[in-house]
Design a protein around this motif. Structure first.
Motif, PDB file in Angstrom:
ATOM      1  N   ILE A 187      -4.243   0.333  -7.521  1.00  0.00           N
ATOM      2  CA  ILE A 187      -3.897   1.516  -6.731  1.00  0.00           C
ATOM      3  C   ILE A 187      -4.427   2.817  -7.322  1.00  0.00           C
ATOM      4  CG2 ILE A 187      -1.890   0.648  -5.483  1.00  0.00           C
ATOM      5  CD1 ILE A 187      -0.091   1.444  -7.688  1.00  0.00           C
ATOM      6  N   HIS A 197       0.859  -1.198   0.000  1.00  0.00           N
ATOM      7  CA  HIS A 197       0.000   0.000   0.000  1.00  0.00           C
ATOM      8  C   HIS A 197       0.885   1.233   0.000  1.00  0.00           C
ATOM      9  CE1 HIS A 197       1.076  -0.208   4.194  1.00  0.00           C
ATOM     10  NE2 HIS A 197       0.680  -1.478   4.179  1.00  0.00           N
ATOM     11  N   SER A 198       0.286   2.379   0.268  1.00  0.00           N
ATOM     12  CA  SER A 198       1.034   3.626   0.094  1.00  0.00           C
ATOM     13  C   SER A 198       2.169   3.796   1.112  1.00  0.00           C
ATOM     14  CB  SER A 198       0.085   4.822   0.167  1.00  0.00           C
ATOM     15  OG  SER A 198      -0.430   4.945   1.465  1.00  0.00           O
ATOM     16  N   ASN A 229      -7.018   4.573 -15.232  1.00  0.00           N
ATOM     17  CA  ASN A 229      -6.622   5.973 -15.037  1.00  0.00           C
ATOM     18  C   ASN A 229      -6.742   6.722 -16.346  1.00  0.00           C
ATOM     19  OD1 ASN A 229      -5.331   5.341 -12.304  1.00  0.00           O
ATOM     20  ND2 ASN A 229      -4.135   4.034 -13.656  1.00  0.00           N
TER      21      ASN A 229
HETATM   22  P1  NDP Z   1      -8.671   3.031  -3.543  1.00  0.00           P
HETATM   23  O1  NDP Z   1      -8.336   4.443  -3.801  1.00  0.00           O
HETATM   24  O2  NDP Z   1      -9.803   2.702  -2.632  1.00  0.00           O
HETATM   25  O3  NDP Z   1      -7.378   2.291  -2.983  1.00  0.00           O
HETATM   26  C1  NDP Z   1      -6.137   2.522  -3.522  1.00  0.00           C
HETATM   27  C2  NDP Z   1      -5.113   1.700  -2.801  1.00  0.00           C
HETATM   28  O4  NDP Z   1      -3.859   1.922  -3.416  1.00  0.00           O
HETATM   29  C3  NDP Z   1      -4.949   2.077  -1.331  1.00  0.00           C
HETATM   30  O5  NDP Z   1      -4.826   0.920  -0.552  1.00  0.00           O
HETATM   31  C4  NDP Z   1      -3.660   2.900  -1.313  1.00  0.00           C
HETATM   32  O6  NDP Z   1      -2.901   2.752  -0.131  1.00  0.00           O
HETATM   33  C5  NDP Z   1      -2.887   2.270  -2.445  1.00  0.00           C
HETATM   34  N1  NDP Z   1      -1.928   3.215  -3.022  1.00  0.00           N
HETATM   35  C6  NDP Z   1      -2.176   4.465  -3.465  1.00  0.00           C
HETATM   36  N2  NDP Z   1      -1.045   5.027  -3.910  1.00  0.00           N
HETATM   37  C7  NDP Z   1      -0.055   4.119  -3.767  1.00  0.00           C
HETATM   38  C8  NDP Z   1       1.320   4.105  -4.043  1.00  0.00           C
HETATM   39  N3  NDP Z   1       1.944   5.161  -4.581  1.00  0.00           N
HETATM   40  N4  NDP Z   1       2.013   2.994  -3.761  1.00  0.00           N
HETATM   41  C9  NDP Z   1       1.409   1.918  -3.218  1.00  0.00           C
HETATM   42  N5  NDP Z   1       0.088   1.872  -2.929  1.00  0.00           N
HETATM   43  C10 NDP Z   1      -0.636   2.957  -3.203  1.00  0.00           C
HETATM   44  O7  NDP Z   1      -8.871   2.385  -4.974  1.00  0.00           O
HETATM   45  P2  NDP Z   1      -9.710   1.099  -5.478  1.00  0.00           P
HETATM   46  O8  NDP Z   1      -9.201  -0.133  -4.866  1.00  0.00           O
HETATM   47  O9  NDP Z   1     -11.153   1.391  -5.433  1.00  0.00           O
HETATM   48  O10 NDP Z   1      -9.298   1.136  -7.018  1.00  0.00           O
HETATM   49  C11 NDP Z   1      -7.967   1.027  -7.426  1.00  0.00           C
HETATM   50  C12 NDP Z   1      -7.861   1.240  -8.922  1.00  0.00           C
HETATM   51  O11 NDP Z   1      -8.610   0.244  -9.574  1.00  0.00           O
HETATM   52  C13 NDP Z   1      -8.449   2.563  -9.423  1.00  0.00           C
HETATM   53  O12 NDP Z   1      -7.698   2.966 -10.552  1.00  0.00           O
HETATM   54  C14 NDP Z   1      -9.849   2.193  -9.851  1.00  0.00           C
HETATM   55  O13 NDP Z   1     -10.334   3.066 -10.861  1.00  0.00           O
HETATM   56  C15 NDP Z   1      -9.605   0.829 -10.398  1.00  0.00           C
HETATM   57  N6  NDP Z   1     -10.774  -0.046 -10.373  1.00  0.00           N
HETATM   58  C16 NDP Z   1     -11.022  -0.713 -11.524  1.00  0.00           C
HETATM   59  C17 NDP Z   1     -12.064  -1.571 -11.593  1.00  0.00           C
HETATM   60  C18 NDP Z   1     -12.262  -2.300 -12.861  1.00  0.00           C
HETATM   61  O14 NDP Z   1     -13.353  -2.722 -13.151  1.00  0.00           O
HETATM   62  N7  NDP Z   1     -11.200  -2.492 -13.658  1.00  0.00           N
HETATM   63  C19 NDP Z   1     -12.983  -1.798 -10.468  1.00  0.00           C
HETATM   64  C20 NDP Z   1     -12.581  -1.098  -9.261  1.00  0.00           C
HETATM   65  C21 NDP Z   1     -11.509  -0.243  -9.251  1.00  0.00           C
HETATM   66  P3  NDP Z   1      -3.405   3.270   1.313  1.00  0.00           P
HETATM   67  O15 NDP Z   1      -4.437   2.283   1.748  1.00  0.00           O
HETATM   68  O16 NDP Z   1      -2.176   3.242   2.126  1.00  0.00           O
HETATM   69  O17 NDP Z   1      -3.971   4.640   1.087  1.00  0.00           O
END
Ligand code: NDP
Length: 305
Positions: free
Chosen positions: A209, A189-190, A232
């Protein structure tokens, strides 16, 4: 060159299976499963997603019911709307499209959905069942990814899996599902230190992410299976020039149209090093909708017509 895991093709197969099951039900005199979609307000991205879900219902013969309350709906009014759908015996699945307007409590709305109609798999009862390894309605994105990986014969037992992201929608349930298949799972995670070396251990790497092109080709273990969940929209040329170095056609599209879609993984670089990789678009996105329709069918059958 990595194998391209064509999510669109596998999603089509899943939708065809749902359609065949709906037709088999009709042949037995059973009604079609019904999915109710609640879209609050007029968020343009949500409208596109809902349109895709309604189209998938039409394609499979699943009945779709739309509720489109105005964006100033109160929490009580939204709760009543969900209650009405919960009580409607002809509704098998309820989906509240996220995000909701800021004045609404999304979690409260999701928890209001009856667990037997929770086709997104976000209710704590269904999440608890997943945690315990019991059957139940599971989040669409990770469950459809798992189906596709299994269909492609991806071996998980004893493999190192790394899931980037710990959301309740994708990261955590994906990690639990990989664990269920006996992978050795790391969730990053982040705040994870040295992400490149954590990724470099993965035989199966799942990126969820929401950071365009964060995962570079050099982070990927040669031969790994890479599932890119991120979606994205890139509009900045400077960013595009960095992350699309190995995808000149994407960079050209960005220059021409001013925006392109991409995943969390640098696809062009991943193709050179991974064993298999999902593209964006055309990878996990279509699988999510197929997973939703599958869950609606399952919810209908589990409720006993
Ligand atoms: P969230 O924003 O809820 O979660 C993002 C996660 O990524 C968090 O756990 C965060 O960490 C982590 N993160 C953010 N930045 C970093 C980094 N630089 N390095 C490591 N970890 C990082 O997102 P979702 O899970 O809802 O969605 C993730 C992606 O998937 C998005 O792009 C979304 O659009 C896409 N998505 C696509 C779907 C599809 O049908 N293809 C369905 C659902 C989502 P922390 O917890 O520490 O903040």
């Amino acid at each position: 060159m990595a194998q391209i895991l064509d999510g669109k093709a596998y999603a089509d197969k899943m939708l065809d299976e749902v359609k065949a099951a709906v037709e088999a039900r009709a042949a037995q005199g059973l009604r079609a499963p019904a999915l109710a979609v609640v879209l609050v307000g007029a968020d343009p991205a949500s409208q596109v997603y809902v349109k895709g879900k309604i189209a998938a219902c039409a394609r499979t013969g699943v009945t779709s019911i739309e509720r489109r309350p105005a964006s100033d709906i109160t929490q009580d009014e939204l709760n009543w709307l969900i209650d009405e759908l919960n009580e409607n015996p002809f509704v098998d699945g309820i989906l509240v499209q996220l995000p909701l307007p800021k004045h609404l409590d999304a979690k409260a709305a999701l928890h209001r959905i009856h667990p037997t109609k929770d086709v997104d798999g976000f209710h704590p009862l269904n999440q608890g069942r997943l945690f315990e390894g019991l059957p139940g309605l599971r989040p669409c994105t990770p469950s459809a990814c798992m189906r596709m990986l299994k269909a492609h014969g991806v071996e998980m037992k004893g493999k190192r899996a790394v899931v980037l992201g710990r959301s309740e929608i994708v990261g955590k349930p994906m990690a639990l599902m990989l664990l269920e298949e006996h992978a050795t799972v790391t969730i990053a995670h982040s705040r994870t230190l040295d992400l490149p070396s954590v990724c470099g251990e993965a035989d199966i790497l799942v990126a969820a992410i929401g950071k365009p092109g964060l995962v570079e080709g050099s982070w990927i273990k040669p031969g790994a299976v890479v599932v890119d969940v991120g979606i994205n929209r890139v509009t900045e040329l400077a960013l595009g020039e960095r992350i699309f170095a190995a995808e000149p056609e994407k960079l050209a599209k960005l220059k021409e149209k001013g925006a392109v879609l991409c995943g969390d993984v640098r696809y062009g670089e991943a193709l050179q090093v991974a064993g298999a990789v999902t593209p964006v678009p055309g990878g996990v996105g279509p699988l999510t909708i197929a997973g939703l329709l599958r869950n609606t069918l399952d919810a209908c059958e589990q409720r006993g017509n």
